[in-house]
Design an enzyme around this catalytic site. Sequence first.
Site, PDB file in Angstrom:
ATOM      1  N   ASP A 175      84.418  68.705  67.535  1.00  0.00           N
ATOM      2  CA  ASP A 175      84.842  69.936  68.019  1.00  0.00           C
ATOM      3  C   ASP A 175      84.280  71.257  67.552  1.00  0.00           C
ATOM      4  O   ASP A 175      83.000  71.503  68.292  1.00  0.00           O
ATOM      5  CB  ASP A 175      86.373  70.035  67.391  1.00  0.00           C
ATOM      6  CG  ASP A 175      87.358  71.202  67.918  1.00  0.00           C
ATOM      7  OD1 ASP A 175      86.987  71.799  68.775  1.00  0.00           O
ATOM      8  OD2 ASP A 175      88.598  71.012  67.512  1.00  0.00           O
TER       9      ASP A 175
ATOM     10  N   HIS B 272      93.333  66.787  70.308  1.00  0.00           N
ATOM     11  CA  HIS B 272      94.316  67.116  69.008  1.00  0.00           C
ATOM     12  C   HIS B 272      95.669  66.425  69.223  1.00  0.00           C
ATOM     13  O   HIS B 272      95.833  65.483  68.486  1.00  0.00           O
ATOM     14  CB  HIS B 272      94.635  68.605  68.866  1.00  0.00           C
ATOM     15  CG  HIS B 272      93.333  69.429  68.938  1.00  0.00           C
ATOM     16  ND1 HIS B 272      92.368  69.223  67.697  1.00  0.00           N
ATOM     17  CD2 HIS B 272      92.751  70.328  69.762  1.00  0.00           C
ATOM     18  CE1 HIS B 272      91.345  69.967  67.872  1.00  0.00           C
ATOM     19  NE2 HIS B 272      91.588  70.787  69.067  1.00  0.00           N
TER      20      HIS B 272
ATOM     21  N   HIS C  30      82.483  71.970  70.991  1.00  0.00           N
ATOM     22  CA  HIS C  30      82.138  73.435  71.546  1.00  0.00           C
ATOM     23  C   HIS C  30      81.103  73.506  70.766  1.00  0.00           C
ATOM     24  O   HIS C  30      81.003  74.202  69.567  1.00  0.00           O
ATOM     25  CB  HIS C  30      83.219  74.215  71.138  1.00  0.00           C
ATOM     26  CG  HIS C  30      84.548  73.950  71.702  1.00  0.00           C
ATOM     27  ND1 HIS C  30      84.759  73.905  72.845  1.00  0.00           N
ATOM     28  CD2 HIS C  30      85.615  73.688  71.104  1.00  0.00           C
ATOM     29  CE1 HIS C  30      86.211  73.616  73.143  1.00  0.00           C
ATOM     30  NE2 HIS C  30      86.838  73.349  71.813  1.00  0.00           N
TER      31      HIS C  30
ATOM     32  N   TYR D  47      83.924  76.628  78.045  1.00  0.00           N
ATOM     33  CA  TYR D  47      84.446  77.709  78.690  1.00  0.00           C
ATOM     34  C   TYR D  47      83.761  78.728  78.680  1.00  0.00           C
ATOM     35  O   TYR D  47      84.289  79.756  78.907  1.00  0.00           O
ATOM     36  CB  TYR D  47      85.797  77.797  78.096  1.00  0.00           C
ATOM     37  CG  TYR D  47      85.922  77.827  76.598  1.00  0.00           C
ATOM     38  CD1 TYR D  47      85.778  78.921  75.957  1.00  0.00           C
ATOM     39  CD2 TYR D  47      86.437  76.810  75.745  1.00  0.00           C
ATOM     40  CE1 TYR D  47      85.969  79.004  74.647  1.00  0.00           C
ATOM     41  CE2 TYR D  47      86.517  76.682  74.368  1.00  0.00           C
ATOM     42  CZ  TYR D  47      86.331  77.792  73.821  1.00  0.00           C
ATOM     43  OH  TYR D  47      86.530  77.994  72.513  1.00  0.00           O
TER      44      TYR D  47
ATOM     45  N   GLN E  34      80.065  76.814  68.470  1.00  0.00           N
ATOM     46  CA  GLN E  34      80.672  77.181  67.488  1.00  0.00           C
ATOM     47  C   GLN E  34      80.131  76.745  66.051  1.00  0.00           C
ATOM     48  O   GLN E  34      80.394  77.222  65.147  1.00  0.00           O
ATOM     49  CB  GLN E  34      82.191  76.551  67.607  1.00  0.00           C
ATOM     50  CG  GLN E  34      83.051  77.292  68.460  1.00  0.00           C
ATOM     51  CD  GLN E  34      84.282  76.766  68.663  1.00  0.00           C
ATOM     52  OE1 GLN E  34      84.839  75.897  67.834  1.00  0.00           O
ATOM     53  NE2 GLN E  34      84.916  77.120  69.789  1.00  0.00           N
TER      54      GLN E  34
END
Length: 433
Positions: free
Chosen positions: A317, A266, A54, A117, A57
């Site tokens: 991630d 995960h 992502h 997203y 982030q």
Amino acid sequence: MAPTAFLPGGWAPDVAFEIAPDGTLLDVRPGAPAGGGEVLDGPVVPGMPNLHSHAFQRAMAGSAERRAHDDDGFWTWRETMYALAERLDPDALFAIARDVYRTMLAAGYTAVTEFHYLHRDPAGAWYGDKAVMAKALVAAAKDAGIAICLLPALYAHADAGGAPLRAQQRRFASGVDDVLEIARALREDHARDPDVVVGACAHSLRAVTPDELRALIDGSPRDVPVHLHAAEQQREVEAVRAALGARPIAWLLAEHDVGPRWCLVHATHLDDAERDGLARSGAVAGLCPTTEANLGDGLFPLAPYLAAGGELGIGSDSNVSISPAEELRWLEYGQRLVTQRRAVAALEPGASAGETLYARAARGGARACGLSSGALTVGARADLVVLDDRRPPLAGAPPGELIDRYVFAAGRAAVRHVMVRGRWRVRDGCPTA
């Protein structure tokens, strides 16, 4: 020619690589005579695919480290993430992602799977072009020079059972038709681009209903990667079990043809039957150890999963850390802390924990990205990393210790040059563009 290279059968000396105009390997020849062609000034390993990112982030890395509640964890961390998401437009997303992707390349990642997203504008309305945020991510990857598997994620509900989205999730809101439309637009734009793959993606079983997930998969091409978060948190497992009557991975294995093109990200909280069923399926477990540690998620059951023949890959991630070596190191170290023994990933005497993890993560990551990479073999993409053995801890190491020293001692400092599909993207630690 490389002085030594990590091939599927192990380390080999004096390896000559012949690269086709399309950036694939025409020939990989150990024991080649000296002379002719470029001399690679260090040991060569396959480039590592990053199967879960992502990118946005990264802008909050280190910003959620103050204790919020007595039960501080993933669910409180999300509030910081939501606040960041509300501030980003396509230009900001492009700038953040380009920096993240350049950092990934310098660390030894040669491809990234972007789990996307952040679809709508800050008010929750669609942009005039529904794919504009996704296109910003692809443009960032192209500018950086990294291959990308873009995953426009279906995100329709706040929790298992079809709960409505919260106000903080309004930018994520999407229906099946929306994400299929975005994916089609991206595939049309990059139909002949070997560095862009577009997959099928649902955020999680918390965010979609069974009918929506089925419609997404049925509406997507049959040969693209399929990704979703699964069993990251105990609370998620309980919510899915209450809504669907089964644990997340057990439900997926029973209701869908989970197989080699699937990546379950995960997969932390598995019972033994789920663990062995996932291993038998051929799907890739997408492990993100530094983020899972940062969020307090838990530890994946690595040793029995590997013993059962399970496939895995690694991802950065949340991008709180960007380094393949660090992901692999902490994947192994977490297991050592739990089992109170060493070299957990090495399943037989004499095996190397670092080599085992690196080879499996490169292979599984390539599959999850939908790319023909992950190993230095004829026909594969010429995605490779040249390690720096001029100084400790790699200096003077025999080939059989190089990856262990890279993963457990040197880390990203050992990455010297990086090639993506036959083109140098990093030389002496610096971007080439």
